[in-house]
Design a protein around this motif. Sequence first.
Motif: not given
Lengths: 251, 251, 251, 251
Positions: B23-34
Amino acid sequence: MATTETSFQPQAMAPIGVELTERQKLACLHRILAGLGFNENMAGHVTMVGDASGNLWASPWGLWWDEVRASDLCLVSLDGERLDGRWDVSPAIFVHTALHRTRPDARVVVHNHPYHATLLATLGRLPEITHQAACMFDGALALVDEYQGQVLDEDASTWLAARVGSADGAILVSHGALVIGASVEEATYRSATFDRMCRLTADGLMSGLPTREIAPEHRTALKQAFRTHALDAYWNGAMRLLLADDPTVLD
Amino acid sequence: MATTETSFQPQAMAPIGVELTERQKLACLHRILAGLGFNENMAGHVTMVGDASGNLWASPWGLWWDEVRASDLCLVSLDGERLDGRWDVSPAIFVHTALHRTRPDARVVVHNHPYHATLLATLGRLPEITHQAACMFDGALALVDEYQGQVLDEDASTWLAARVGSADGAILVSHGALVIGASVEEATYRSATFDRMCRLTADGLMSGLPTREIAPEHRTALKQAFRTHALDAYWNGAMRLLLADDPTVLD
Amino acid sequence: MATTETSFQPQAMAPIGVELTERQKLACLHRILAGLGFNENMAGHVTMVGDASGNLWASPWGLWWDEVRASDLCLVSLDGERLDGRWDVSPAIFVHTALHRTRPDARVVVHNHPYHATLLATLGRLPEITHQAACMFDGALALVDEYQGQVLDEDASTWLAARVGSADGAILVSHGALVIGASVEEATYRSATFDRMCRLTADGLMSGLPTREIAPEHRTALKQAFRTHALDAYWNGAMRLLLADDPTVLD
Amino acid sequence: MATTETSFQPQAMAPIGVELTERQKLACLHRILAGLGFNENMAGHVTMVGDASGNLWASPWGLWWDEVRASDLCLVSLDGERLDGRWDVSPAIFVHTALHRTRPDARVVVHNHPYHATLLATLGRLPEITHQAACMFDGALALVDEYQGQVLDEDASTWLAARVGSADGAILVSHGALVIGASVEEATYRSATFDRMCRLTADGLMSGLPTREIAPEHRTALKQAFRTHALDAYWNGAMRLLLADDPTVLD
């Protein structure tokens, strides 16, 4: 396959975390849009109907959008006379006045020279409805295809308002952009979308290839969605990010 | 000269320095791609298969990708019903559901409107395989060349999944991008690469010149390399840079 | 009017303010160039002849250029064997080895996929000598116009070095850029200039208009100026700005 | 409809908040323009007439514009001899000297290679007067359409000044931009506008479409407005934003 119209009603909108006056919201519009290309140094001005008499809150002349605070906004009459405020207002306030007089829906009028809109203004072209968000301007775009100098008096104001008509987004040839909304939130969201539409259109023109406009039958549902729940999601997020960066905009 | 297939096995991968939940990784995906252009304000959503029953972790509706934290993610069923979480999920969750139902390899589905992919979406074009990293999409690109409005129910979801087929990257005409991976790491790396491919292709189209697609015989080895050791190097570095900037994404 | 050759000898070069080892300089090259577009995530590698035996200092595999520190660099033999260091080196180290073997002037070899060079690599074009700084590559550009897959062994290394020849800047079709210098300072300055040249050339191609190449008789004096006093001014300024931002690069 | 000439006289110009010497203003010009693309690393130089004898304050050679402080500026004679200062001056100071000798209005001369002006310099084109702000250069643009190498002596200086003539903005083919003003404020504002004009023109050329130049009868009023009240609004805002970011520029 028919377009399904969403009945989506958010149950838990992420809040901004602070109550805002209309004047504070208007200051925030300047900052949000300055970060999105509405920043040809000190160019541009915004007006918002401020009270029942029709007087307007207006951008202070001489401040850059990136430094405007709530207390910097000025009150002006529909004749362009400054009634209150620490600063002057632009002599080009007449870009706004006749629009406010003639259109009750035009509570907020944004004018500036964001890069991609200004590029279309030098090409004499309107942005195209080629992606979803652009549908918020469906049937509501105007090309003011004649440059008549600065808009500095009532006559010029009337002339401009007639050419903008009922549009919510306009390209002013050789000049810039005009975006209209019923609220600060709507004017901000539309302005952010407008310059992005102009960028897509300009890049499409550079490719020399045909572009895919969205079919008219799909536009209505999208336009509706962007005017309802999407609007709050846009504004609240933009405000959270702005206030985390510089809360003094509310002063 | 034949292509040498690398047998490279890193001995000492630079670590992230912290254990992460899915779940933390998925949150990080949002930030990296933003930070890489997946940021048309609050647009876009991501889903990840979260458990054996097939329920999905999904982006919270109303938050911008640049503010998502792990605790903001919502659990939804494959029917689009929210099961857990503080926020709503987008009514367009049906962009994702049929893909998860029909493709076991599609553990993570990313949808947004990054600029260059959206530009190709207005031109009705796929990105080309003209540079090494693009080979990760060799034989795995789809152009969904018909715009049918928002994807708001099962029928539309099934229609879209059929057109995406087995592709890992898709251009949705007049809409945006869809990128699919077997893990958060893979979906992130592919998404970052996808918009860059689109930029190169769009700029090539603007030049009007022929482009140099990589010959099919070289693509296989590169595709393999990008799916194995390169993936960890991408993800670990992206994560170190993200966490140094804002560790609260993990909250 | 003849070109005057400058005899300019600076009296007071603004200093960096700290003594640097060669290894520290090499780490700084990664950071400076990462800020100038040499940042397709973790792609790219740099080598520098490190001692009389010809062993090379090389980029650590798995770190992004924006996080490299001096202690992260690895020592490798000209056969691509790692001799010292905490991390692996890229299996594509063979992009570099044959160039170092065959060219004594090639003390530093930079390889990455900066955007504009990669765009020319997809178009199969070299940057043009259309502005002053580009003259540093006068007579020293090579187009490696055949893509043969990754460069993963001695044969591929020899093949590539033969095609690069005596050039200081090369476009590798479908791949990226190669820039060569006699020192870290020179390789950094040339790399920064190379991608800017590529951007000007690509934008010129997009316009479809003829471009103005600098006449051969003016190039020699400029090439000399950029190899002498301009080099120190570039490097010292770049280093001051880098170290003010993050001095840990020297660790 | 005739153009109304504004008689606008601001009553309350937002102040900078600190008194500045001419030398401090000149240092600030470097920083403001470095933030607007006048930053091909250490390229470029600015001169300002410093006293009745005609000596010039000049950029220090070897510092990047983003690090210049007031105490770094050097005093040079019109013959290019350094009279005072800690650093050298560029041997290309002769870009400036004949202009100062022959044009009393040319108190400040800015030279650099900002990207979009340099792009037009490779295409051999002038920026067009297609938007309001561009009118500040109405009748005052020159294309120096011959590249003669670096400008390193009096003869080259005289040659260049003759080709620039009475222009306030010039494209030097294969080289860069030259912008002239009667004050630091004016030279800064014009320079900021010049590169933006060049960007619009270059993008227009890439589209291959006709552009809308502003009719001559509207240009005069706009040119006047940009030379009077707009100038202070530009400069004061730019200075407030700069000093909030790094007040050490004044040292």
